[in-house]
Design a protein around this motif. Structure first.
Motif, PDB file in Angstrom:
ATOM      1  N   TYR A   1       1.805  26.649   5.544  1.00  0.00           N
ATOM      2  CA  TYR A   1       1.325  25.277   5.353  1.00  0.00           C
ATOM      3  C   TYR A   1       1.109  24.833   3.865  1.00  0.00           C
ATOM      4  O   TYR A   1       1.745  23.622   3.386  1.00  0.00           O
ATOM      5  N   ALA A   2       0.823  25.882   2.775  1.00  0.00           N
ATOM      6  CA  ALA A   2       0.734  25.369   1.700  1.00  0.00           C
ATOM      7  C   ALA A   2       2.220  25.060   0.985  1.00  0.00           C
ATOM      8  O   ALA A   2       2.353  24.325   0.023  1.00  0.00           O
ATOM      9  N   ARG A   3       3.239  26.150   1.385  1.00  0.00           N
ATOM     10  CA  ARG A   3       4.722  25.839   1.039  1.00  0.00           C
ATOM     11  C   ARG A   3       5.060  24.282   1.430  1.00  0.00           C
ATOM     12  O   ARG A   3       5.693  23.517   0.328  1.00  0.00           O
ATOM     13  N   ALA A   4       4.970  24.155   2.791  1.00  0.00           N
ATOM     14  CA  ALA A   4       5.342  22.824   3.214  1.00  0.00           C
ATOM     15  C   ALA A   4       4.813  21.780   2.311  1.00  0.00           C
ATOM     16  O   ALA A   4       5.453  20.670   2.040  1.00  0.00           O
ATOM     17  N   ASN A   5       3.434  21.635   2.058  1.00  0.00           N
ATOM     18  CA  ASN A   5       2.800  20.623   1.113  1.00  0.00           C
ATOM     19  C   ASN A   5       3.484  20.618  -0.313  1.00  0.00           C
ATOM     20  O   ASN A   5       3.788  19.555  -0.564  1.00  0.00           O
ATOM     21  N   ALA A   6       3.585  21.897  -0.964  1.00  0.00           N
ATOM     22  CA  ALA A   6       4.130  21.870  -2.322  1.00  0.00           C
ATOM     23  C   ALA A   6       5.516  21.219  -2.291  1.00  0.00           C
ATOM     24  O   ALA A   6       5.882  20.528  -3.176  1.00  0.00           O
ATOM     25  N   SER A   7       6.074  21.491  -1.313  1.00  0.00           N
ATOM     26  CA  SER A   7       7.651  20.802  -1.170  1.00  0.00           C
ATOM     27  C   SER A   7       7.673  19.390  -1.052  1.00  0.00           C
ATOM     28  O   SER A   7       8.620  18.883  -1.597  1.00  0.00           O
TER      29      SER A   7
ATOM     30  N   LEU B   1     -17.302  31.731   1.366  1.00  0.00           N
ATOM     31  CA  LEU B   1     -16.413  32.991   1.148  1.00  0.00           C
ATOM     32  C   LEU B   1     -15.111  32.770   1.828  1.00  0.00           C
ATOM     33  O   LEU B   1     -14.214  33.132   1.369  1.00  0.00           O
ATOM     34  N   LYS B   2     -15.177  32.169   3.142  1.00  0.00           N
ATOM     35  CA  LYS B   2     -14.065  31.767   3.722  1.00  0.00           C
ATOM     36  C   LYS B   2     -13.339  30.751   3.178  1.00  0.00           C
ATOM     37  O   LYS B   2     -12.003  30.790   3.065  1.00  0.00           O
ATOM     38  N   VAL B   3     -13.707  29.652   2.812  1.00  0.00           N
ATOM     39  CA  VAL B   3     -13.241  28.528   1.993  1.00  0.00           C
ATOM     40  C   VAL B   3     -12.435  29.248   0.703  1.00  0.00           C
ATOM     41  O   VAL B   3     -11.286  28.636   0.401  1.00  0.00           O
ATOM     42  N   GLN B   4     -12.986  29.988   0.013  1.00  0.00           N
ATOM     43  CA  GLN B   4     -12.413  30.751  -1.179  1.00  0.00           C
ATOM     44  C   GLN B   4     -11.192  31.286  -0.964  1.00  0.00           C
ATOM     45  O   GLN B   4     -10.381  31.409  -1.362  1.00  0.00           O
ATOM     46  N   ALA B   5     -11.159  31.946   0.415  1.00  0.00           N
ATOM     47  CA  ALA B   5      -9.882  32.772   0.914  1.00  0.00           C
ATOM     48  C   ALA B   5      -8.944  31.807   1.078  1.00  0.00           C
ATOM     49  O   ALA B   5      -7.806  32.097   0.615  1.00  0.00           O
ATOM     50  N   LEU B   6      -9.098  30.726   1.508  1.00  0.00           N
ATOM     51  CA  LEU B   6      -8.039  29.840   1.773  1.00  0.00           C
ATOM     52  C   LEU B   6      -7.747  28.993   0.173  1.00  0.00           C
ATOM     53  O   LEU B   6      -6.347  28.861  -0.045  1.00  0.00           O
TER      54      LEU B   6
ATOM     55  N   PHE C   1      -3.888  28.547  -1.494  1.00  0.00           N
ATOM     56  CA  PHE C   1      -3.485  27.415  -1.830  1.00  0.00           C
ATOM     57  C   PHE C   1      -3.323  27.309  -3.493  1.00  0.00           C
ATOM     58  O   PHE C   1      -2.260  26.489  -3.571  1.00  0.00           O
ATOM     59  N   ARG C   2      -3.807  27.825  -3.965  1.00  0.00           N
ATOM     60  CA  ARG C   2      -3.619  27.746  -5.402  1.00  0.00           C
ATOM     61  C   ARG C   2      -2.021  28.122  -5.936  1.00  0.00           C
ATOM     62  O   ARG C   2      -1.832  27.644  -7.084  1.00  0.00           O
ATOM     63  N   THR C   3      -1.969  29.196  -5.283  1.00  0.00           N
ATOM     64  CA  THR C   3      -0.388  29.501  -5.621  1.00  0.00           C
ATOM     65  C   THR C   3       0.640  28.310  -5.619  1.00  0.00           C
ATOM     66  O   THR C   3       1.634  28.349  -6.321  1.00  0.00           O
ATOM     67  N   TYR C   4       0.333  27.395  -4.879  1.00  0.00           N
ATOM     68  CA  TYR C   4       1.308  26.337  -4.642  1.00  0.00           C
ATOM     69  C   TYR C   4       0.463  25.110  -5.078  1.00  0.00           C
ATOM     70  O   TYR C   4       1.257  23.749  -4.773  1.00  0.00           O
ATOM     71  N   GLY C   5      -0.215  25.071  -6.095  1.00  0.00           N
ATOM     72  CA  GLY C   5      -0.661  23.985  -6.740  1.00  0.00           C
ATOM     73  C   GLY C   5      -1.696  22.774  -5.992  1.00  0.00           C
ATOM     74  O   GLY C   5      -1.765  21.832  -6.256  1.00  0.00           O
ATOM     75  N   ILE C   6      -2.178  23.725  -4.975  1.00  0.00           N
ATOM     76  CA  ILE C   6      -3.057  22.771  -4.063  1.00  0.00           C
ATOM     77  C   ILE C   6      -4.590  23.102  -4.492  1.00  0.00           C
ATOM     78  O   ILE C   6      -4.942  24.087  -4.189  1.00  0.00           O
TER      79      ILE C   6
END
Length: 708
Positions: A192-198, A222-227, A231-236
């Motif tokens: 999902y994150a890859r698709a958004n970053a693309s 804690l759950k939101v933190q995991a997401l 996402f951070r890796t893909y600039g989100i």
């Protein structure tokens, strides 16, 4: 070359990276991409590097060798000014923090392909665009691309509930498995994150605007933190929808009054807590004082009071407040069209700098066609964030093929005339008339747990198009459709050309068989499924279809002229004059603004009744033709998706016929006029359609709200 019989479930979206099927072109690509200089230390650069190598391996059956020395035209050099410091790479400041360069240039006196940016996320975006060039069979030997986003905040809004239902979601349950988070990180979150970053999407609101206060509890943070970590890796950046009454429901306070010191402290402490979990947390999305949701008006305060209180607690952390302008109240007897303007216009310039008002594209509610919202251009000192709906709440759910980019463009290129001729909505939201404002675009996500993400294979195109147009609102729907088809299916022109035409016509087809000539809000009650122009008992006037079309023996349409509700006064004088005058009002908006006789003579020479009937039948015929065109394409793509789309088109045709027959029969009870020779007669009488019941229609979600 990939066999056309290869099964494809659609999971990879537009990131298929299929083998380049032109061997001469593939050979040229391989020759130019033998080596790569790509120093990657950060997570974002590592993600970009992995994407590049995976994409090239898929498309060219080869990965370039990693080298430190430049070997000439066979070398791709990728990185930031900092990571490529030894090569003295220059990147213009004009591309900003998220833009990039892709160019054929000399480095150390050797010709190379350079992908460079000022930041790591800029490199990531550049790599995705470079891969797109290859996916779409573009030459890469002489490149000179400099690109950057025109909007700061490009955000997907998920109307997902914590129980995994999705309000107005038609692609299965929520992709967020809250029960298993934070311990289980599904691969789908990464993809999902890859698709958004693309496509340059840089924000995600992961929960419903009809928010549950529980999302702000430590257990869920804690759950939101995991997401957020994914996402951070893909600039989100991750955002949360918050319930305005959270201090009461979660904090045990007796009030949520935004001017109460205890309430301010509660929100300040909560913001500090959130940022302790997620240092780059984006901020809050708020739906307040709309459809029963709590808000500052519950305490005799204003939207500005509520938004500014939240803005103050987020400001030290560089967060923003996205405050929705979708407000209406059945206690306000005026035209619902006017309420958002009336409530927000007086507060222009009163909001804090980190507040952006999120405004739907039209004044009612994501209808198949709406005029642009009158707030655009009316608040020169306030940031306005466009809100489009990708999920097809009023456009056939996930059973109808409706490419929404033409809808987006129609709104974005509308001229508000607020700052003179050429003051388009796109220019307003880009901040062209006030450079101090933050800018953004939001899209209500159409993503779910279905294997192909969006239910309908072509629903993916709306996600893709939103990202492209949030990056640059002036992009062409035709170009975007062509790119998406080439990346998702095939570069075969015999497929791309006719299907692009289908896509570009699809939204107009749907308007024709659902709500032609400016009709709006005539769908089924609550579920919003199927036609319901007869609805008159929905519990409040502005939930009834009859409130909007006002059909009677004299005619049809909502008079919003000076002699009616006066809603047209909310637009610039030039727009008001154009739409109020029957000689210049476009047919597309006619019944939005005028109540006209059934015998009113249209530009076509037909009466209004005959024109209405013509549109309904033309819409259905166009869907039939769309299916016939698709049938001729068998063998040009994989059999699995071909057959899935074929069956969906058959279902769309069936449902379009239902819309046509139900609406024509209903309006005929007022017009008392015949449909004319040559039109097939409805299969059933009107009473049949009025009695239809649809059980367990998807998209209601955990809360049975009428709209969102």
């Amino acid at each position: 070359m990939i066999s056309k019989s290869r099964a494809d479930n659609g999971y990879k979206l537009w990131l298929e990276y299929n083998r380049v099927n032109n061997e001469q072109l593939a050979g040229a690509y391989r020759l130019q991409l033998r080596y790569v200089v790509f120093p990657a230390t950060s997570d974002q650069l590592k993600a970009a590097k992995a994407e590049l190598l995976m994409g090239l391996d898929g498309m060219l059956a080869t990965k370039p060798s990693e080298v430190k020395d430049i070997t000439g035209g066979q070398t791709v050099v990728i990185g930031t000014r900092q990571s490529l410091k030894s090569l003295s790479i220059a990147v213009s400041d004009s591309v900003g923090d998220e833009g990039y360069l892709i160019k054929t240039t000399l480095i150390n006196k050797k010709q190379c392909t350079l992908i460079a940016a000022n930041t790591d996320v800029g490199v990531l975006y550049g790599v995705f665009n470079f891969l797109k060039l290859i996916q779409t069979n573009q030459p890469i030997s002489k490149l000179n691309i400099a690109d950057h986003p025109r909007l700061m905040y490009r955000v997907l809004d998920h109307w997902d509930n914590l129980n995994r239902t999705v309000e107005r979601g038609y692609a299965g349950s929520s992709i967020w498995n809250w029960h298993k988070l934070p311990d289980i990180i599904d691969q789908r979150y990464i993809d999902y994150a890859r698709a958004n970053a693309s496509v340059g999407i840089n924000g995600s609101v992961v929960n419903n605007v009809n928010a549950d206060a529980l999302i702000l509890s430590p257990q869920y943070l804690l759950k939101v933190q995991a997401l957020a970590n994914v996402f951070r890796t893909y600039g989100i950046r991750i955002y949360l929808s918050v319930k305005f009454s959270s201090p009461v429901e979660l904090g045990g306070l007796k009030t949520a009054d935004p001017l109460d010191p205890a309430v301010k402290k509660w929100w300040a402490d909560k913001a500090d807590e959130i940022y302790s979990y997620i240092p780059d947390f984006g901020g809050f999305l708020v739906k307040a004082n709309s459809e029963g949701q709590p808000g500052p008006q519950s305490y005799s305060r204003t939207h500005a009071d509520g938004a500014n209180m939240l803005a103050d607690v987020l400001a030290p952390h560089h967060g923003i407040v996205m405050w929705r302008a979708f407000v209406y109240d059945n206690k306000v007897p005026d035209d619902r069209f006017k309420q958002a303007y009336n409530e927000f216009k007086p507060f222009d310039g009163k909001f804090k700098d980190n507040v952006i008002i999120q405004v739907k594209n039209g004044p009612i509610d994501f209808q198949p066609r709406e005029p642009f919202h009158p707030l655009f251009g009316a608040m020169p000192n306030t940031p306005l964030m466009m809100e489009f709906q990708l999920t097809q709440e009023y456009l056939g759910f996930s059973t109808h093929l409706v490419y929404e980019a033409p809808l987006f463009a129609e709104c974005l290129q509308s001229d508000t005339h607020k700052y003179g001729k050429g003051s388009t909505v796109a220019r307003v939201i880009k901040g062209d008339f006030n450079k101090k404002l933050i800018t953004g675009m939001a899209g209500v996500a159409n993503v779910g747990a279905d294997l192909n993400w969006c239910g309908h294979p072509f629903g993916q195109a709306n996600w893709y198009a939103f990202g492209r147009m949030a990056w640059n609102p002036d992009q062409s729907p035709a170009v975007i459709a062509t790119d998406w088809l080439r990346m998702t299916f095939t570069n075969n022109a015999g497929f791309v050309s006719p299907v692009k035409n289908i896509m570009l016509q699809s939204r107009e087809n749907t308007v024709n068989y659902m709500t032609p000539l400016g009709l709006h809000h005539i769908m089924g009650v609550s579920t919003h499924y199927g036609p319901g122009p007869w609805v008159d008992n929905a519990g409040r006037p502005d939930w009834n279809a009859t409130y909007y079309h006002k059909a009677d023996s004299a005619g049809i349409g909502f008079d919003r002229t000076t002699f009616g509700s006066g809603a047209l006064r909310q637009y610039a004088p030039e727009v008001k004059a154009d739409w109020e005058n029957l000689q210049t009002c476009p047919d597309e908006y006619l019944l939005w603004f005028h109540h006209l006789s059934w015998k009113y003579k249209m530009r076509s020479g037909r009466t209004l009744w005959d024109e209405l009937v013509w549109h309904y039948y033309t819409g259905v015929d166009s869907v039939k033709q769309m299916g016939l065109t698709w049938d001729k394409l068998q063998g040009k793509i994989d059999a699995e998706r071909f057959m899935e789309v074929k069956q969906l088109m058959q279902l769309q045709y069936k449902e379009a016929v239902t819309w046509r027959d139900a609406c024509v029969l209903y309006f005929q009870t007022f017009s008392k006029m015949q449909t004319g020779a040559g039109y097939p007669k409805p299969e059933h009488p009107l009473d049949y359609y009025k009695k239809l019941k649809f059980y367990y229609v998807p998209g209601i979600g955990g809360n049975n709200y009428m709209t969102n």
